[in-house]
Structures are given as C-alpha cells and as structure tokens.
Design an enzyme around this catalytic site. Structure first.
Site, PDB file in Angstrom:
ATOM      1  N   ASP A 190       0.856  -1.051   0.008  1.00 57.26           N
ATOM      2  CA  ASP A 190       0.016   0.075   0.188  1.00 57.26           C
ATOM      3  C   ASP A 190       0.829   1.253   0.182  1.00 57.26           C
ATOM      4  O   ASP A 190       2.094   1.248  -0.069  1.00 57.26           O
ATOM      5  CB  ASP A 190      -0.979  -0.044   1.184  1.00 57.26           C
ATOM      6  N   HIS A 200      -2.793   3.312  -4.591  1.00 54.16           N
ATOM      7  CA  HIS A 200      -2.236   2.919  -3.229  1.00 54.16           C
ATOM      8  C   HIS A 200      -0.755   2.163  -3.364  1.00 54.16           C
ATOM      9  O   HIS A 200      -0.353   1.251  -3.065  1.00 54.16           O
ATOM     10  CB  HIS A 200      -2.950   1.607  -2.751  1.00 54.16           C
ATOM     11  N   GLU A 217      -9.787   2.955  -5.157  1.00 56.78           N
ATOM     12  CA  GLU A 217      -9.513   4.111  -4.806  1.00 56.78           C
ATOM     13  C   GLU A 217      -8.235   4.481  -5.663  1.00 56.78           C
ATOM     14  O   GLU A 217      -7.202   4.939  -5.042  1.00 56.78           O
ATOM     15  CB  GLU A 217      -9.066   4.164  -3.232  1.00 56.78           C
TER      16      GLU A 217
END
Length: 543
Positions: A179, A250, A317
């Site tokens: 991440d 990410h 995202e």
C-alpha cells in the site's frame, strides 16, 4: 445442541445415557492415506494441550481416533462420530473435511484443549459424550483479509492468525501486502521495494484527522522464505493464501522506491517518501510499458511463492487527476482509442487479467475494477456495499462479498466513549451475525457466482497484535458462522442462542490468548487513549 461455533448442520446426541469416549495416554490415531496433515495437527496442537502423545496406531481397529476419507461426502463436509466402544471417527469428503472435523473435536473437548500445555497433567483422561455430528460449509470462500501494509505484523503473529482462522473453519487468508504506507514482500529483482518501500519515518496516530504522530520509524517485510513458510503453514491447515499487490493506486511505497513508476511528467516523484498518514493517496502508477514490465516481474516472483488460483490486484481508490494532467497518459488514451481515464484503468487491469490467465491464474480485485469495463475473467471483491457484487454477478462474474457496511472489522463495535479508536460505522456482534452475503436481488443462477464472503481488517488504527485482536474478536466468530452455517434469513436468526454458545467460546479465546473485546465493553487497558476517531457520516457520533 453443543456449544459449537460455527453451528453444525446436525447433531444427533449426546446419546447413550451418559456414555462417553475417552482419550488417555495410550490413545492412538490412525490416519488413512490423504489425512496425514490432520494427524500431524492432532499430535502437534491438540496433543500438547491434552498432555497426550496421540501416537500413530498399528491399525485402524486399535485406534482411539480414526481419520477417514469418504467420497460420498462433499469436499469439505464431515461426519464426526463419538462412540464409547468404537472410539472417535473423523470422516471427511476430502482432507479438508477431516481437518474441519478435527476443529470440532477440539471444541468438544473443552476450553483446555485450546491451551499450549495441559493445566492438569494428572487428569484421568479426557471424555466426550457419544454423538454424531454431520456438517458442511455453505460457502467455499470463507475468508479474512489482513492488511499488513499499514502496520506490519511479524511472521509469528501471521502464523497465529492462520491458527485462529482454522479454529473457526475459515479457509481463505487474503494477504494485503502493499500500500502507500509500506511494501511487505521481498522481490529479488527489485530490491528497493523493501530496502526503501518497507519503512516509513513516522505514523499518524489515530484517524487521518488527528494531529498526533508516532515518531518511531515503522516497517518490516517478509522474505521469500518467510512467505514460503506462511503458505506451507496455511496449506497444512487447508487455508488458501491469496496475495494482494495493489495497483494502479495505493502505490506510493513502490514509487518512493522506484520514482520512474510514477507520472514523472506532471510531478517530481523523486521527492516522494513512503506515506506516513492515512486516506486516499493522489499518486498513481504511470500507464507505461515500463510500469507493466516492472509489475510483471513482481507477479512472476509472486506466482512462485503463492500457489493460489486467485491473485488480488487491488484496483481500488485510484485517483485519476495525475492521468488527466499527464501528457503521456493522455497520449496513451488516444493511442488505445479509450474514452477516458476510467477506461485507461480498465486497460491496466485487463492487461494483468490476460497475463495471469496465460499462467493459469485468475485475477480478483476490488469493485472499482468494474469502472470502464470488467476484464473477462476477473472476479470482484465487493466492498462498497452490495452494488458492485450484484452488478458483477448479473454480468456472469464471480464475487466475494465483503461490504464495508457489514464486515469491515476495523469499524467500531460500539458507540460508547471507551472504544479505543472509534472510527467508521458501529457494527456490533449482532450486526455481524445478521450479515447476509447473498443479496435478494440475485436470481438463483446469479447467486451461484457468489463464491463466498470475507471480513476485512484494515490496520491504520491497529498498531499491534492486541489492537487487531480487539477489533477482530469476537466478531470474527459471528462472521465464521455466517460463512459456514446454513442460517435462516437475517431477521430470523437466533442471536440469543448464539450469545449463549459464545459464553463457552470466550473460554476458548481466553485459552488461546486472544485479546478480544469483552461483552461488557473494553477493559481499562483496552480503552481509547484520547485519540480522536472519526465516524462515517450518518453513523452515531463519537462521544
């Protein structure tokens, strides 16, 4: 019914007016071919707790415990028979079924069977009432996702969580390895991913709105030998480890290690470090051939480590602002004839779908991979509610249901002022127990695309094992029953009976050393340290 969790399909007994089977120092175990892993588990895990060697038997007739395969049973189904004269038989449709029977046997022996050493070595054997238990899981995918990128979990703690999954008959460990805040797996051809990407100089303490910081550098990673050990440990417990490498968003930890992975035409990526706060990061991988080749190299090493059919590529995202501003990204959109940035992400995902399929694997990603068109062979982890999973299943794609509103275990368990880090929705033990993975909008044929369900554990506000335990338990026990047992509709589920069985199960968790949230609320040492949390809009406020 005995106080088993998850609840079995059928229990016939206890029978025989108090008749019992006994295990004692001379009790032996016979393992039919294909059941050796369970026999080993009995000796290494159950034996020390009971103070018994559980030695191999000379033959099936002489054995106190017999492990048997039976192809008349479904693959993970089992029949556990306890008889005062004939001993204990664990019969499974596969080696996994036999192993799940062993987990039930352990529960029948009582909380002391969950310790690492006997507390009363002088006890005259261990007794189990006569009974027959027939059982089988509802879903083939019964999982837990653990985020080790935000806060690293040492290898020993990962192995411990695999044991906790096995004790609850969960069979998928979704391993979130990368991440913005850290890269946690050794990739030998790209050593800076761990040399640089596995460490950050500090961490946000609490929610990203907090003004507090922990200035201790944080990091760590798993060597490839560590990963092999984790996978082997899981395999022996019939748990599949599904690795996740998050792309194209990410990815700041990777860009910090290799700045050329970022959109260098719109920003100075050499100034990026590993991210030290939480939230949605604006940095996204560049849609270049060099980036594709880089991650193909990552996945090549990953496939050698993880035999899982599924490989998770994230896809969630991923902000598109840098792509909108990047001349190189816009040129790629034009070159490929795409309608915009959403289709550019779809192109990125489709590339790895084809790449993995050519190597006999399947891609799975978060439901954002639906945006711009879903790759043909891809499966979806539906986290933003049910909608993504419904859309994917109706389009003929496989789905794992893990909606944030129901099974994100990082969300708080109560609205009171003492919760240690009160973020997200309030989701109580009962809320999780009433979670239904298959939405009613699906037809019977569409519902068959629901592979199963998993609970997700994001660790932004879980800085150590105790905090993970507190958030995960006891709610994982409720989730395990939802994933395994054939329960009635949510409103008709007998939560009172479940709570009654949990009263026994807390003793098992105590014996295992699980730092769970007690039914009456957090213990003083578990209470919030004064760090401001943040609820999701529309959920009860923090106090």
């Amino acid at each position: 019914m005995t106080d088993l969790i998850p609840a079995p399909a059928a229990v016939d007994g206890p029978q025989g007016g108090g008749a019992v089977a006994r295990l004692h120092a001379g009790s032996t175990v016979h393992a039919a071919p294909g059941t050796e892993d369970t026999a080993q588990w009995l000796r290494v895990t159950l034996g020390p707790a009971l103070g018994l060697p559980l030695a191999p038997a000379d033959g099936a007739q002489a054995a106190a415990v017999r492990l048997v395969l039976d192809d008349a049973l479904a693959a993970e189904a089992y029949r556990l028979t306890v008889h005062s004269s004939h001993g204990i038989e664990l019969r499974g449709g596969s080696a996994a079924g036999v192993f799940w029977a062993a987990q039930t046997l352990r529960q029948l022996l009582g909380a002391e069977a969950f310790r690492s050493a006997p507390v009363d070595s002088g006890k005259d054997g261990w007794s189990i009432p006569e009974q027959v238990i027939d059982d089988a899981p509802r879903f083939g995918w019964r999982g837990l996702m653990l985020d080790v990128a935000r806060h690293f979990m040492p290898k020993a703690d990962v192995l411990r969580y695999l044991d906790l999954l096995a004790a609850h008959k969960l069979n998928v460990f979704h391993f979130h390895l990368t991440d913005d805040q850290g890269w946690r797996v050794e990739i030998k051809r790209h050593p800076r991913l761990t040399e640089v990407g596995s460490w950050r100089p500090r961490s946000k303490w609490g929610h990203r709105a907090s003004e507090l910081w922990n200035d201790t550098p944080h990091g760590g990673f798993y060597t490839q030998d560590d990963i092999r050990e984790i996978v082997a440990y899981a395999t022996a417990r019939h748990i599949t480890v599904v690795p996740e490498i998050d792309i194209p968003g990410h990815s700041q930890a990777a860009i910090a290690a290799y700045p050329e992975l970022g959109n260098t035409d719109v920003m100075d990526t050499t100034s990026l470090g590993v991210w030290d706060t939480w939230g949605v990061n604006p940095n996204i991988l560049a849609p270049t051939d060099n980036v594709l080749r880089f991650y193909e190299g990552v996945f090549e090493e990953l496939l050698d480590l993880f035999p899982s059919r599924f490989v998770h590529i994230g896809g969630d995202e991923a902000p598109k602002e840098q792509w909108k501003k990047s001349p190189a990204a816009q040129a790629r959109i034009a070159e490929l004839g795409l309608s915009g940035e959403d289709e550019l992400q779809s192109w990125f995902i489709r590339h790895f779908d084809s790449w993995l399929a050519a190597r006999g694997r399947r891609l799975i990603g978060w439901d954002e991979i639906l945006e711009g068109g879903l790759a043909p062979g891809a499966a979806v982890s539906s986290w933003r509610g049910y909608a993504g999973g419904i859309a994917a299943a109706k389009a003929g794609h496989d789905v794992v249901m893990c909606p944030e509103q129901q099974v994100y275990l990082d969300h708080r368990q109560d609205g009171g002022p003492d919760e240690p880090m009160p973020i997200g929705y309030v989701r109580t033990l009962e809320d999780v127990y009433r979670f239904e993975p298959v939405p009613p909008e699906l037809t019977e044929a569409e519902a068959r695309h629901v592979l199963g369900t998993q609970a997700n554990v994001w660790t932004e506000v879980m800085e150590n094992r105790g905090r993970v335990d507190y958030q995960v338990f006891p709610r994982l026990a409720a989730f395990a029953e939802v994933a395994w047992s054939a329960l009635p509709a949510p409103a008709e589920r007998d939560f009172t009976a479940f709570e009654s069985r949990m009263a026994t199960h807390y003793g098992r968790l105590d014996a295992l050393g699980v730092d769970y949230r007690p039914p009456g609320g957090p213990l003083p040492r578990q209470q919030r340290p004064g760090v401001i949390g943040r609820p999701i809009e529309g959920s009860p406020p923090n106090v």
